[in-house]
Design a protein around this motif. Structure first.
Motif, mmCIF file in Angstrom:
data_model
loop_
_atom_site.group_PDB
_atom_site.id
_atom_site.type_symbol
_atom_site.label_atom_id
_atom_site.label_comp_id
_atom_site.label_asym_id
_atom_site.label_seq_id
_atom_site.Cartn_x
_atom_site.Cartn_y
_atom_site.Cartn_z
ATOM 1 N N ASN A 160 3.318 0.767 -9.764
ATOM 2 C CA ASN A 160 2.094 0.475 -10.514
ATOM 3 C C ASN A 160 2.362 0.448 -12.006
ATOM 4 O O ASN A 160 1.818 -0.396 -12.721
ATOM 5 N N GLN B 4 5.197 4.266 -5.636
ATOM 6 C CA GLN B 4 3.955 3.558 -5.903
ATOM 7 C C GLN B 4 3.559 3.718 -7.357
ATOM 8 O O GLN B 4 3.161 2.751 -8.011
ATOM 9 N N ARG B 5 3.720 4.939 -7.807
ATOM 10 C CA ARG B 5 3.362 5.164 -9.194
ATOM 11 C C ARG B 5 4.257 4.349 -10.115
ATOM 12 O O ARG B 5 3.785 3.705 -11.050
ATOM 13 N N GLN C 229 5.025 7.828 -2.790
ATOM 14 C CA GLN C 229 4.023 7.997 -3.841
ATOM 15 C C GLN C 229 4.646 7.787 -5.216
ATOM 16 O O GLN C 229 4.076 7.117 -6.071
ATOM 17 N N VAL D 176 6.899 10.426 2.199
ATOM 18 C CA VAL D 176 5.581 10.158 1.623
ATOM 19 C C VAL D 176 5.599 10.442 0.129
ATOM 20 O O VAL D 176 5.070 9.665 -0.677
ATOM 21 N N GLN D 177 6.241 11.545 -0.212
ATOM 22 C CA GLN D 177 6.331 11.869 -1.646
ATOM 23 C C GLN D 177 7.053 10.771 -2.409
ATOM 24 O O GLN D 177 6.611 10.332 -3.476
ATOM 25 N N THR D 178 8.194 10.363 -1.836
ATOM 26 C CA THR D 178 8.964 9.315 -2.504
ATOM 27 C C THR D 178 8.151 8.035 -2.621
ATOM 28 O O THR D 178 8.165 7.371 -3.663
ATOM 29 N N ASP E 264 0.777 -1.234 0.000
ATOM 30 C CA ASP E 264 0.000 0.000 0.000
ATOM 31 C C ASP E 264 0.807 1.282 0.000
ATOM 32 O O ASP E 264 0.227 2.348 -0.069
ATOM 33 N N PHE E 265 2.128 1.173 0.108
ATOM 34 C CA PHE E 265 2.953 2.385 -0.008
ATOM 35 C C PHE E 265 2.502 3.517 0.893
ATOM 36 O O PHE E 265 2.724 4.676 0.583
ATOM 37 N N GLN E 266 1.857 3.181 1.989
ATOM 38 C CA GLN E 266 1.455 4.241 2.899
ATOM 39 C C GLN E 266 2.415 4.279 4.069
ATOM 40 O O GLN E 266 2.892 3.246 4.502
#
Lengths: 607, 224
Positions: free
Chosen positions: A375, A371-372, A368, A364-366, A342-344
């Motif tokens: 994905n 995660q992108r 995200q 958190v930015q990293t 979940d990359f949270q």
């Protein structure tokens, strides 16, 4: 490995130790100084006290001997040594008043002041003695006489000695005898013959006159003028006031004075003084000891306090540091809990301290971004699998179908044709994937030749023309002049083909495609323009990504799988060129620049 | 049995269509999501075979919308997405079955048959009525122990009647479920095939199983 906690603790401990050490030392020093001052003043006090006491003892002794001397002085009688017979005047006078034989000659001698007269009167010099002097003297102690006295005539001749003197004599210093201090006592310390040290007082004593009794009143008329009346009085008149003798200016021969010396053994005094000294030294020693002990106690106390403070502060500090590091630990725990799922970051950013918030924010930015990317990769993997599996399914299903039952040769043939098509499809896909894999691994080798880009462009256009025509698209080429470039022809061909295929695929019906090759300031410029629906601005950056399709659900004839432009970009980068895209809803244009290396082709007179 | 195949990869469509038709299914095809949505909602199918990676509208969206709209047709998802998450997603959105590419044709056919049985609450692959035995897998028919040969169309019709045993099926229903979109609708065709069936199944056997309800349709005799 560096540890924040450890270095904080160590530094903190060092700082604390240094601080405590400094403070303790300062405290000790100042206390020691204060103590030193106190000790000093105490010492001075003791000294003063000692000195005073010694002085007092000395003074007491002096006073005592003085007192004794005065007592003795008071007891001193004047008397004649002896009478050489009775003088006629004496006899006469006796007849008139009591003890006239003494009194008259005495008066006469006083009046006439002449030794001759005295001789005439057959008087022996006046002498003085102390009655019952020995009664005044203290008893012997331990067989040794303690106190002594001696009297002297004014001339300095010794008169009377105390029994305690024995065979030894005092002497009277001329200076004392003749000194200005006529009626002041003079103290000195003398060593006697047997080694005894005595404290001695010398004083001038005026002796009360021997008197025959109260004078008859008619003596008054015989008095020489100028005399003041003699005070009638008892036998022992008090000493006249100093400086006078019944009104007569005194001289030595007139005033009956003697010198008295009284001495006392200083041994007791010495003993006392020694005692005092001992006590003093003892006191000093005690003082030193006390002060040393106090300092020691102070040191000990400081040490104990220091240690206690140190330990307490260390414990407290450790706890506080731990507390302070808790947010870090929470953050690191949160980080470790980040899962690929979940990359949270499971942490409330609001509750983090100021210093950590930027880190958390960045994390958190990293995450995200990750995660992108993740994905994207997942999507890419799904895309690959889908792209390969679909033709594979077609192939296998076709084969399954063919084998289900007995079929005609014609049917089998058709099945084979279909299988081949699927195989070719998969092959193309595999080729593209391999091309990308090679680009990734930088395992691509460029086979550089001199390539005429214009010619290559034309050939590619010819190959895709049927396809374009099938779609009703007009393909125009503008590449008439030879344009040489050292490049890998296969890769260049791949680039052009891809761009052309895209132009065909994403075009509008009855649209057109323009392929342009030009020389442009040291590079070759290649353009492919279409009249399609265009690419949205936000997608323009991403179209060169792998598996990226502007319309995610769109699957072209399965041929490209979104890899084409990725490969194109990869090859162009490898060739050192650039590719740009511009788009509107009227169409899209791809522009490729391939630099020509310096110094080539000039010899060929190239345009 | 009528099947809607929603798949955009043409070679696969060709192969599948032929395979299904050879099994007696009537097959309609849609090559993108929009077309698939339209056809699914407008005709009644026994099963919809749904690919997920479709142009215009993707398969999962279609599925979600269908179920929300109350479409109860069986859906078999046929896709290259093979992870557990994908399977779970598909099934939880309302798919009745999930098959990954590449697949064996036989497996697909068996699953389709199972879905059809499920739809009619029949557990036994062999449908029985009186002394009639219909093996839906082997596609054979026996009555009184005697094998009867039927053409694929005939078998499909008999199977349909058997699944709806005891219930009247109208001609329209029969048409819808046995003929694909390209067939011409002549209601006569149904009557003709009923007659063929009667000849093979009922002639010489008691009791007559294929019954007519005038004005309504036909039915296979149920238990009394």
């Amino acid at each position: 490995m560096k540890s924040i906690r450890l270095s904080l603790i160590v530094n903190f401990l060092l700082l604390l130790a240094a601080a405590l050490g400094a403070v303790s030392w300062l405290a000790y020093q100042s206390s020691a100084q204060t103590l030193q001052g106190k000790v000093e003043s105490q010492r001075l006090f003791l000294e003063a006290e000692f000195t005073a006491r010694c002085q007092e003892a000395r003074t007491a002794l002096d006073r005592r001997i003085l007192q004794q001397a005065q007592t003795l002085a008071g007891l001193t009688r004047s008397t004649f040594l002896h009478l050489e017979g009775v003088s006629p005047i004496g006899l006469l006078s006796t007849a008139t008043f009591p003890q006239g034989h003494l009194a008259v000659p005495l008066w006469l001698s006083e009046t006439f002041h002449s030794p001759l007269a005295l001789r005439m009167l057959r008087l022996q010099p006046l002498t003085f003695f102390i009655e019952s002097a020995e009664d005044v003297m203290p008893a012997e102690e331990e067989g040794r006489p303690r106190e002594f006295f001696q009297t002297y005539r004014p001339s300095g001749q010794p008169l009377q000695r105390s029994a305690s003197l024995g065979d030894s004599w005092f002497s009277l210093d001329d200076k004392v005898r003749g000194g200005a201090h006529l009626f002041q006592e003079h103290f000195d310390t003398v060593k006697m013959a047997d080694g005894l040290t005595v404290r001695r007082v010398s004083l001038k004593v005026t002796v009360p006159r021997f008197r025959a009794g109260p004078l008859p009143p008619w003596w008054r008329f015989l008095k020489p003028s100028g005399k003041s009346s003699r005070p009638p009085g008892p036998f022992f008149a008090p000493p006249p006031p100093p400086g006078t003798f019944f009104g007569i200016r005194p001289s030595e021969t007139e005033v009956p004075v003697i010198f008295m010396q009284y001495a006392s053994d200083t041994a007791p005094l010495e003993a006392t003084l020694a005692e005092f000294q001992a006590k003093h030294e003892n006191d000093l020693h005690q003082l030193e000891e006390d002060s040393a002990r106090t300092l020691a106690a102070l040191r000990q106390r400081l040490l104990v306090i220091g240690l206690a403070t140190f330990s307490a502060t260390v414990a407290g500090g450790l706890w506080l540091i731990g507390l302070g590091l808790v947010p870090l630990r929470r953050l690191s725990e949160a980080v470790s809990q980040v899962s690929a799922r979940d990359f949270q970051l499971p942490i409330d950013q609001e509750k983090l301290p100021q210093e950590l918030q930027p880190i958390a924010h960045r994390l958190v930015q990293t995450l995200q971004l990750l995660q992108r990317a993740f994905n994207r990769e997942k999507q890419a993997a799904a895309d690959i699998s889908h792209e390969l599996r679909t033709p594979l399914a077609a192939l296998l299903t076709t084969i399954d179908l063919a084998l289900r039952k007995l079929r005609t040769p014609e049917e089998y043939r058709q099945f084979f044709v279909d299988c081949r098509a699927s195989g070719q499809h998969m092959n193309q896909l595999v080729e593209r994937l391999l091309a990308l894999a090679r680009l990734d691994a930088a395992a691509d080798r460029m086979q550089i030749q001199d390539v005429d880009v214009a010619d290559l462009a034309n050939r590619c256009a010819d190959m895709v023309r049927p396809l374009a025509q099938e779609k009703g698209l007009d393909l125009r080429v503008q590449a008439s002049r030879p344009t040489l470039l050292p490049a890998d022809p296969d890769k260049l061909r791949e680039v052009v083909n891809n761009l052309l295929h895209n132009a065909i695929e994403y075009n509008r019906p009855s649209g057109s495609i323009d392929l342009v090759v030009q020389r442009d300031n040291g590079s070759v410029r290649l353009e492919v323009r279409d009249t399609g629906i265009g690419i949205a601005p936000e997608d323009r950056e991403r179209i060169f990504e792998r598996f990226f399709r502007a319309d995610p659900s769109r699957q072209a004839e399965g041929l490209h799988a979104g890899l084409g432009l990725a490969i194109v970009k990869g090859y162009i980068d490898l060739m050192g060129g650039t590719i740009g895209v511009d788009s509107s809803d009227k169409g899209t244009i791809f522009v490729v620049h391939l630099p020509i290396p310096e110094g080539r082709y000039t010899a060929r007179g190239y345009e | 049995m009528r099947i809607l195949l929603v798949e955009d990869h043409k070679p696969l469509v060709r192969a599948l269509r032929q395979g299904l038709e050879e099994e007696g299914f009537a097959v309609d095809v849609a090559t993108d999501g929009e077309e698939g949505d339209f056809k699914a909602r407008s005709s009644g199918y026994d099963v919809i075979i749904l690919d997920l990676m479709l142009p215009k509208i993707d398969g999962l969206t279609l599925l979600r919308n269908w179920r929300r709209a109350g479409l109860t047709t069986h859906v078999l998802v046929l896709t290259a997405k093979d992870t557990t998450e994908d399977k779970v997603a598909g099934l939880d959105l309302g798919a009745d079955d999930y098959l990954t590419k590449p697949f064996q044709l036989e497996e697909l056919l068996a699953r389709l048959r199972a879905l059809i049985r499920r739809g009619h609450f029949a557990k036994d692959p062999v449908l029985r009525a009186f002394d009639l035995e219909i093996d839906t897998v082997a596609r054979t028919v026996k009555r009184g122990g005697q094998p009867i040969h039927l053409t694929p169309r005939e078998f499909a019709l008999l199977q349909f009647l058997a699944y709806h045993r005891g219930k009247v099926v109208s001609r329209a229903m029969i048409w819808e479920h046995l003929y694909d979109e390209y067939d011409e609708n002549t209601s006569n065709v149904v009557d003709v095939y009923i007659r063929y069936l009667r000849t093979k199944i009922d002639k010489g056997f008691e009791p007559p199983l294929i019954l007519t309800r005038w004005g309504e349709g036909y039915l296979l005799r149920g238990e009394e």
